[in-house]
Design a protein around this motif. Structure first.
Motif, PDB file in Angstrom:
ATOM      1  N   PRO A 164       0.894  -1.147   0.012  1.00 24.02           N
ATOM      2  CA  PRO A 164      -0.084   0.029  -0.086  1.00 24.02           C
ATOM      3  C   PRO A 164       0.832   1.047   0.075  1.00 24.02           C
ATOM      4  O   PRO A 164       0.315   2.394  -0.216  1.00 24.02           O
ATOM      5  CB  PRO A 164      -0.988  -0.105   1.265  1.00 24.02           C
ATOM      6  N   ARG A 165       1.990   1.080   0.401  1.00 22.73           N
ATOM      7  CA  ARG A 165       3.045   2.202   0.365  1.00 22.73           C
ATOM      8  C   ARG A 165       4.310   2.079  -0.694  1.00 22.73           C
ATOM      9  O   ARG A 165       5.361   2.268  -0.020  1.00 22.73           O
ATOM     10  CB  ARG A 165       3.336   2.538   1.649  1.00 22.73           C
ATOM     11  N   GLY A 166       3.998   1.465  -1.601  1.00 23.79           N
ATOM     12  CA  GLY A 166       5.150   1.103  -2.566  1.00 23.79           C
ATOM     13  C   GLY A 166       5.965   2.434  -2.932  1.00 23.79           C
ATOM     14  O   GLY A 166       5.302   3.409  -3.473  1.00 23.79           O
ATOM     15  N   ALA A 167       7.317   2.221  -3.008  1.00 27.50           N
ATOM     16  CA  ALA A 167       8.192   3.755  -3.780  1.00 27.50           C
ATOM     17  C   ALA A 167       9.419   2.982  -4.080  1.00 27.50           C
ATOM     18  O   ALA A 167      10.113   2.134  -3.533  1.00 27.50           O
ATOM     19  CB  ALA A 167       8.252   4.474  -2.759  1.00 27.50           C
ATOM     20  N   VAL A 168       9.988   3.827  -5.119  1.00 27.94           N
ATOM     21  CA  VAL A 168      11.226   3.757  -5.574  1.00 27.94           C
ATOM     22  C   VAL A 168      11.811   5.000  -5.382  1.00 27.94           C
ATOM     23  O   VAL A 168      11.455   6.194  -5.844  1.00 27.94           O
ATOM     24  CB  VAL A 168      11.248   3.315  -7.082  1.00 27.94           C
ATOM     25  N   ILE A 169      13.111   5.051  -4.818  1.00 26.13           N
ATOM     26  CA  ILE A 169      13.849   6.380  -5.069  1.00 26.13           C
ATOM     27  C   ILE A 169      15.225   6.091  -5.564  1.00 26.13           C
ATOM     28  O   ILE A 169      16.092   4.964  -5.237  1.00 26.13           O
ATOM     29  CB  ILE A 169      14.281   6.921  -3.373  1.00 26.13           C
ATOM     30  N   ASN A 170      15.396   6.733  -6.619  1.00 24.08           N
ATOM     31  CA  ASN A 170      16.768   6.678  -7.382  1.00 24.08           C
ATOM     32  C   ASN A 170      17.828   7.800  -7.028  1.00 24.08           C
ATOM     33  O   ASN A 170      17.318   9.082  -7.024  1.00 24.08           O
ATOM     34  CB  ASN A 170      16.486   6.746  -8.810  1.00 24.08           C
ATOM     35  N   ILE A 171      18.785   7.440  -6.675  1.00 19.44           N
ATOM     36  CA  ILE A 171      19.857   8.493  -6.411  1.00 19.44           C
ATOM     37  C   ILE A 171      20.623   8.895  -7.438  1.00 19.44           C
ATOM     38  O   ILE A 171      21.420   8.263  -8.070  1.00 19.44           O
ATOM     39  CB  ILE A 171      20.825   8.048  -5.266  1.00 19.44           C
TER      40      ILE A 171
END
Ligand SMILES: NC(=O)c1ccc[n+]([C@@H]2O[C@H](COP(=O)([O-])OP(=O)(O)OC[C@H]3O[C@@H](n4cnc5c(N)ncnc54)[C@H](OP(=O)(O)O)[C@@H]3O)[C@@H](O)[C@H]2O)c1
Length: 270
Positions: free
Chosen positions: A133-140
């Motif tokens: 329900p709180r999926g995320a991707v963070i790309n640096i």
């Protein structure tokens, strides 16, 4: 690895590095459960033992340039009862060298670590992220992905590619619950930068940030409601805007600095 409404299970690549270490501490303090990725099991175990509630975190060593090891990492992630809510693609390598001094092996290592591995990891974890329900991707990424800088052509290409990937994916997943974020730091005080890079930055008057500040920006993205991208540092944020609309201005400014850049690049790779 039981999570509450606010805490998540996060795969953090490059956890053993400077930014990764700061990020791991900031995330663990917030109660998140971490899957700590890097190549050195010893360094990752040491990090885990220093984090609050060490038992909540797992160490998953793997060389992300090795397809087999990446597959095993993914298999482990899929076997976890907690699932994986967030992927932070932070692992990266850099090389300060003129193009003429960069061989295929160096090019491949940069592109595989900074671009191919994040894209493949994201694809392979997507089923888990979509289920959360709180999926995320963070790309640096990096400021150098937006301002082509002499001496960093391959690194810049890898980070420009990562930005392009992030933008397209943000739109591709725009009708899902998965948020896709992008963070572009300017120089950061970590061992990614060799002495020659530190000296180059000093000579050019480029300022750098602490890994803790990068971690703070990353947390802000994670805790914000919407997919977002952030660029760090002033005047770098202004230069990125100028470069987008008037690249010839930045061309002439950087060409003037070439004698200094060439001197340090040759010092780095004699
Ligand atoms: N430092 C800067 O000036 C700066 C500026 C802008 C953006 N960034 C970006 O920030 C991110 C983190 O950089 P950092 O400054 O924290 O660098 P760092 O201290 O050198 O850490 C790099 C991390 O990436 C991991 N890594 C490298 N190659 C790998 C591979 N093949 N497989 C698995 N893990 C690998 C390293 O693992 P090992 O410990 O096993 O080597 C380490 O954990 C990178 O994406 C970098 O491009 C850094």
């Amino acid at each position: 690895m039981e999570n509450t409404d606010k805490t998540r299970t996060i795969l953090l690549t490059g956890a053993s590095g400077g930014i990764g270490n700061a990020l791991a501490h900031s995330l663990a303090v917030r109660g998140h459960s971490l899957l700590l990725q890097g190549r050195s099991e010893r360094v990752l175990e040491q990090l885990r033992s220093e984090l609050p509630e060490a038992h909540r975190h797992l160490v998953l060593p793997a060389d992300l340039c090795d397809a087999q090891q990446r597959c095993e990492l993914i298999r482990t992630c899929h076997s976890l009862s907690s699932g994986v809510d967030v992927l932070i693609n932070n692992a990266g390598v850099a090389r300060f060298a003129l193009l003429a001094d960069t061989d295929d092996t160096a090019m491949r290592a940069i592109l595989e670590t900074n671009l191919l591995a994040p894209m493949a990891l994201t694809r392979d974890l997507l089923p888990l992220l979509l289920r959360s329900p709180r999926g995320a991707v963070i790309n640096i990424g990096s400021a150098f992905g937006h301002i082509g800088h002499p001496g960093f052509s391959i690194y810049g290409a890898s980070k420009s590619g990562l930005h392009g990937f992030t933008e397209a994916l943000r739109r591709e997943l725009g009708d899902s619950r998965v948020k896709v974020h992008y963070l572009a730091p300017r120089a950061v005080d970590t061992s990614l930068n060799t002495d020659a890079v530190v000296e180059l930055n000093r000579a050019l008057g480029n300022r750098s940030d602490s890994p803790t500040l990068v971690a703070k920006q990353c947390l802000a993205l994670l805790e914000g409601g919407r997919s977002a991208r952030r660029f760090m540092g002033w005047p770098e944020r202004l230069f990125i805007k100028i470069n987008a609309v008037l690249p010839s201005l930045v061309d002439s400014a950087l060409v003037k600095k070439m004698p200094v850049i060439r001197r340090f690049a040759e010092q780095n790779h004699p």
